[in-house]
Design a protein around this motif. Structure first.
Motif, PDB file in Angstrom:
ATOM      1  N   ASP A   8       0.552  -1.299   0.190  1.00 16.87           N
ATOM      2  CA  ASP A   8       0.011   0.162  -0.093  1.00 16.87           C
ATOM      3  C   ASP A   8       0.608   1.446   0.185  1.00 16.87           C
ATOM      4  N   ALA A   9       1.747   1.302   0.543  1.00 13.67           N
ATOM      5  CA  ALA A   9       2.373   2.357   1.032  1.00 13.67           C
ATOM      6  C   ALA A   9       3.871   3.095  -0.245  1.00 13.67           C
ATOM      7  N   ARG A  10       3.784   3.443  -0.984  1.00 12.00           N
ATOM      8  CA  ARG A  10       4.227   3.553  -2.610  1.00 12.00           C
ATOM      9  C   ARG A  10       5.923   2.929  -2.313  1.00 12.00           C
ATOM     10  N   ASN A  11       6.513   3.800  -0.685  1.00 11.77           N
ATOM     11  CA  ASN A  11       8.081   3.659  -0.928  1.00 11.77           C
ATOM     12  C   ASN A  11       8.742   2.877   0.259  1.00 11.77           C
ATOM     13  N   LYS A  12       8.328   1.594   0.613  1.00  9.82           N
ATOM     14  CA  LYS A  12       8.417   1.347   2.006  1.00  9.82           C
ATOM     15  C   LYS A  12       9.312  -0.515   1.691  1.00  9.82           C
ATOM     16  N   ALA A  13       8.619  -0.936   0.460  1.00 10.27           N
ATOM     17  CA  ALA A  13       9.566  -1.719   0.463  1.00 10.27           C
ATOM     18  C   ALA A  13      11.095  -2.504  -0.388  1.00 10.27           C
ATOM     19  N   PHE A  14      11.977  -0.251  -0.590  1.00  8.21           N
ATOM     20  CA  PHE A  14      12.926  -0.553  -0.379  1.00  8.21           C
ATOM     21  C   PHE A  14      13.519   0.600  -0.059  1.00  8.21           C
ATOM     22  N   LYS A  15      12.833   1.433   1.168  1.00  7.26           N
ATOM     23  CA  LYS A  15      13.056   2.082   1.645  1.00  7.26           C
ATOM     24  C   LYS A  15      13.908   1.905   2.023  1.00  7.26           C
ATOM     25  N   ASP A  16      15.786   1.928   1.962  1.00  4.26           N
ATOM     26  CA  ASP A  16      16.373   2.236   2.461  1.00  4.26           C
ATOM     27  C   ASP A  16      17.207   2.657   1.101  1.00  4.26           C
ATOM     28  N   ASP A  17      17.068   2.822   0.269  1.00  4.00           N
ATOM     29  CA  ASP A  17      17.481   3.043  -1.100  1.00  4.00           C
ATOM     30  C   ASP A  17      16.743   3.914  -2.173  1.00  4.00           C
ATOM     31  N   ALA A  18      16.057   4.767  -0.968  1.00  2.62           N
ATOM     32  CA  ALA A  18      14.900   5.400  -1.441  1.00  2.62           C
ATOM     33  C   ALA A  18      14.243   5.502  -2.556  1.00  2.62           C
ATOM     34  N   VAL A  19      13.357   4.018  -2.457  1.00  2.00           N
ATOM     35  CA  VAL A  19      13.006   4.081  -4.165  1.00  2.00           C
ATOM     36  C   VAL A  19      11.878   4.596  -4.186  1.00  2.00           C
ATOM     37  N   LEU A  20      11.017   5.178  -4.993  1.00  3.56           N
ATOM     38  CA  LEU A  20       9.690   5.689  -4.779  1.00  3.56           C
ATOM     39  C   LEU A  20       8.837   4.996  -6.286  1.00  3.56           C
ATOM     40  N   GLN A  21       9.609   4.063  -6.443  1.00  2.26           N
ATOM     41  CA  GLN A  21       8.453   3.523  -8.357  1.00  2.26           C
ATOM     42  C   GLN A  21       7.362   2.382  -7.012  1.00  2.26           C
ATOM     43  N   GLU A  22       6.540   2.272  -7.447  1.00  2.00           N
ATOM     44  CA  GLU A  22       5.287   1.359  -6.038  1.00  2.00           C
ATOM     45  C   GLU A  22       5.753  -0.489  -7.562  1.00  2.00           C
ATOM     46  N   THR A  23       6.103  -0.859  -6.132  1.00  3.20           N
ATOM     47  CA  THR A  23       6.564  -2.171  -6.839  1.00  3.20           C
ATOM     48  C   THR A  23       5.188  -3.693  -6.307  1.00  3.20           C
ATOM     49  N   ILE A  24       5.642  -4.804  -7.106  1.00  8.71           N
ATOM     50  CA  ILE A  24       4.756  -6.073  -7.187  1.00  8.71           C
ATOM     51  C   ILE A  24       5.724  -7.245  -6.302  1.00  8.71           C
ATOM     52  N   ILE A  25       4.835  -8.192  -5.737  1.00  9.13           N
ATOM     53  CA  ILE A  25       5.470  -9.406  -6.197  1.00  9.13           C
ATOM     54  C   ILE A  25       4.661 -10.766  -7.041  1.00  9.13           C
ATOM     55  N   LEU A  26       4.663 -11.652  -7.946  1.00  8.17           N
ATOM     56  CA  LEU A  26       4.087 -11.916  -8.711  1.00  8.17           C
ATOM     57  C   LEU A  26       4.957 -13.804  -8.477  1.00  8.17           C
ATOM     58  N   HIS A  27       4.123 -13.974  -8.693  1.00  5.10           N
ATOM     59  CA  HIS A  27       3.849 -15.595  -8.483  1.00  5.10           C
ATOM     60  C   HIS A  27       3.723 -16.358  -9.835  1.00  5.10           C
ATOM     61  N   LEU A  28       4.855 -17.036 -11.015  1.00  8.11           N
ATOM     62  CA  LEU A  28       4.492 -17.575 -11.786  1.00  8.11           C
ATOM     63  C   LEU A  28       4.489 -19.166 -12.086  1.00  8.11           C
ATOM     64  N   GLU A  29       3.855 -19.413 -12.162  1.00  8.81           N
ATOM     65  CA  GLU A  29       3.506 -20.624 -13.417  1.00  8.81           C
ATOM     66  C   GLU A  29       4.101 -21.161 -14.596  1.00  8.81           C
ATOM     67  N   ARG A  30       5.553 -21.537 -15.258  1.00 10.39           N
ATOM     68  CA  ARG A  30       5.364 -21.637 -17.083  1.00 10.39           C
ATOM     69  C   ARG A  30       4.271 -22.519 -17.403  1.00 10.39           C
ATOM     70  N   ASP A  31       3.865 -22.049 -18.402  1.00 11.82           N
ATOM     71  CA  ASP A  31       2.781 -23.134 -19.202  1.00 11.82           C
ATOM     72  C   ASP A  31       1.709 -23.759 -17.741  1.00 11.82           C
ATOM     73  N   GLY A  32       1.248 -23.285 -17.068  1.00  7.04           N
ATOM     74  CA  GLY A  32       0.725 -23.353 -16.022  1.00  7.04           C
ATOM     75  C   GLY A  32      -1.238 -23.240 -17.217  1.00  7.04           C
ATOM     76  N   THR A  33      -1.818 -23.454 -15.592  1.00  4.28           N
ATOM     77  CA  THR A  33      -3.034 -23.272 -16.343  1.00  4.28           C
ATOM     78  C   THR A  33      -4.370 -21.870 -15.610  1.00  4.28           C
ATOM     79  N   GLN A  34      -4.723 -21.201 -16.414  1.00  3.62           N
ATOM     80  CA  GLN A  34      -4.643 -20.065 -15.925  1.00  3.62           C
ATOM     81  C   GLN A  34      -6.353 -20.314 -14.936  1.00  3.62           C
ATOM     82  N   GLY A  35      -6.220 -19.534 -14.099  1.00  5.62           N
ATOM     83  CA  GLY A  35      -7.055 -19.738 -12.965  1.00  5.62           C
ATOM     84  C   GLY A  35      -7.491 -18.314 -11.930  1.00  5.62           C
ATOM     85  N   ASP A  36      -8.170 -18.465 -10.587  1.00  7.44           N
ATOM     86  CA  ASP A  36      -8.159 -17.211 -10.433  1.00  7.44           C
ATOM     87  C   ASP A  36      -7.236 -17.039  -9.349  1.00  7.44           C
TER      88      ASP A  36
END
Length: 484
Positions: free
Chosen positions: A210-238
């Motif tokens: 939720d906070a724009r600058n908290k994931a890499f606050k020690d590096d003063a990064v203002l870009q919003e980040t997300i974490i993704l978990h992906l599966e190669r060739d997986g069947t997409q569901g919810d």
């Protein structure tokens, strides 16, 4: 051992020159983020693992992953890192894992080159990949850009290049957990990368801060980040979506979202909408009758006047011979146009044969700021051009930091202009925009992809706006809510 990686991050990374970090696109992963990411993998005991960590830094991600395995699986790990300054520290962090019997290879090679060669050779050796890729724009004619093209990937940043090549290197059923900026989720520049990701992978999990600058606050990064978990060739569901205020993960909220709400089936650009919660948005609830911008007969364009390229034509004061009004974001307040105004920005521009092609006929237009300050409550801020304020001007200049809605470069009715601006200023539109846009910039392409009320409903909003003097957020939202 992860504590050692965190100690290295705070000490070694803290002494690294900021210019060098910028040149390498280097932002080290905090231990809390690394542990969270490692815990997202689905791992069966005793299955052999071949791990990729491209842009390994000080080893926090690989260390967190190996801590989770704890000897339950045979592991080979390839860690790519080109910064000779941190290689000794990376080796020190991973040495204790090597002593546990893990087969760890630290490779001081450029992963773009290695990954491209793997892609070209159709090699897919990895079962797992964990990444915090470098963030750095790459020029059109740069070596990195040419290498990525050789692999069939057209992109504008190292982070999407790293992730794209890592996806290509995953075996069928392979998993990747990656922390990346949200900028790839929309816009034309990242469309080839989005199409690669969505064609080759299923999105299993998405985590938002939720906070724009908290994931890499020690590096003063203002870009919003997300974490993704992906599966190669997986069947997409919810998609399982979680969110937390910051990288402490103390207040995680988890919910499930249908994939069709994240990537709309009819969207040719394949924008990835980042859901704020598991509920149907207010926009979806109200817009039971909706239209695209083309169905409305409208166009939206970036203001054509780039002031630093046209300095010789700019004038601080209006009314001079051969000049017309020039409009900046500062001229718009709520649904009112304030012109001229005292300040640093010009109020007029020369209108002659050299500049005419950049100008619009005077008339009613809806406008939307391209940039908002980080502290502003809303990202989408709209207004109108009121020709009555501009007197007898036959044409107007619209500066490049303003998006303008028009009818084939012509104005529209007052009712429609105010209806569009009122709609854009609703909380529902702002929340919808935040779902898939990770920065403060609002481009014309973003506005083209929005759903809109049908023409009759836009005109209802416009009629309300003409009749009211209350442009407060509550009043705007109440007027919009009455459309449902």
């Amino acid at each position: 051992m992860l504590d050692q990686a965190e100690y290295k991050r705070l000490t070694v990374a803290g002494t690294t020159d900021r210019k060098k970090k910028s040149a390498l696109g280097q932002f080290m992963t905090p231990s809390t983020v690394a542990t969270f990411m490692a815990d997202l993998f689905e791992i069966e005991p005793r299955d052999p693992i071949h791990l990729l960590d491209a842009g390994a830094g000080l080893g926090a991600l690989s260390s967190a992953f190996l801590n989770r395995i704890s000897g339950k699986n045979p592991v080979r790990a390839d860690l790519f890192e080109i910064d000779e300054h941190i290689i000794p520290h990376l080796s020190e962090v991973l040495a204790q894992h090597s002593e546990q019997g893990f087969d760890i290879s630290i490779r001081q090679e450029d992963y773009i080159e290695v990954g491209t060669n793997m892609a070209v050779g159709h090699k897919r050796p990895y079962t797992h990949a964990i990444l915090n890729p470098p963030y750095k724009k790459i020029a059109t004619a740069s070596w990195h850009r040419l290498e990525l093209r050789r692999a069939g990937l057209e992109t504008v940043n190292l982070y999407s290049g790293f992730v794209g090549l890592a996806i290509e290197a995953l075996a069928r059923g392979g998993q990747m957990v990656v922390i990346i900026p949200r900028s790839f989720t929309n816009g034309p520049y990242y469309m080839p990368f989005r199409k690669l990701l969505l064609s080759l992978c299923a999105i299993r999990r998405m985590h938002l801060f939720d906070a724009r600058n908290k994931a890499f606050k020690d590096d003063a990064v203002l870009q919003e980040t997300i974490i993704l978990h992906l599966e190669r060739d997986g069947t997409q569901g919810d998609v399982q979506v979680s969110r937390s205020t910051d990288d402490s993960f103390d207040d995680i909220e988890l919910f499930s979202v249908p994939f069709t709400e994240i990537v709309q089936p009819s969207d040719r650009d394949q924008f990835i909408h980042v859901p704020l919660n598991g509920d149907i948005s207010a926009l979806e609830q109200v817009l039971l009758r909706r239209a695209s911008i083309s169905e409305l007969g409208l166009k939206v364009s970036t203001g054509p006047v780039v002031d630093f390229r046209m300095r010789e034509y700019l004038h601080a004061a209006p009314g001079g011979p051969g000049t017309i009004p020039l409009l900046y974001p500062t001229h718009f307040r709520d649904l009112r146009l304030e012109w001229p105004i005292d300040g640093k920005k010009p109020n007029a521009i020369t209108f002659d044969d050299d500049t005419a092609k950049w100008m619009y006929p005077n008339g009613w237009y809806a406008v939307c700021r391209r940039f908002t300050a980080k502290e502003e409550r809303r990202r989408v801020v709209a207004g109108v051009i009121d020709p009555r304020v501009l007197g007898e001007a036959v044409a107007i200049g619209i500066e490049n930091h303003v998006n303008v809605y028009h009818l084939g470069k012509r104005g529209m009715s007052e009712t429609l202009a105010k209806g569009i601006a009122t709609y854009l200023n609703t909380t529902a539109v702002d929340e919808h925009f935040r779902r898939f846009n990770g920065h403060t910039q609002v481009n014309a392409s973003d506005l083209k992809s929005l759903p809109y009320p049908i023409l009759a409903d836009l005109e209802k909003l416009g009629t309300w706006a003409i009749q009211t003097n209350d442009y407060s957020q509550d009043a705007i939202d109440q007027a919009f809510g009455k459309l449902s």
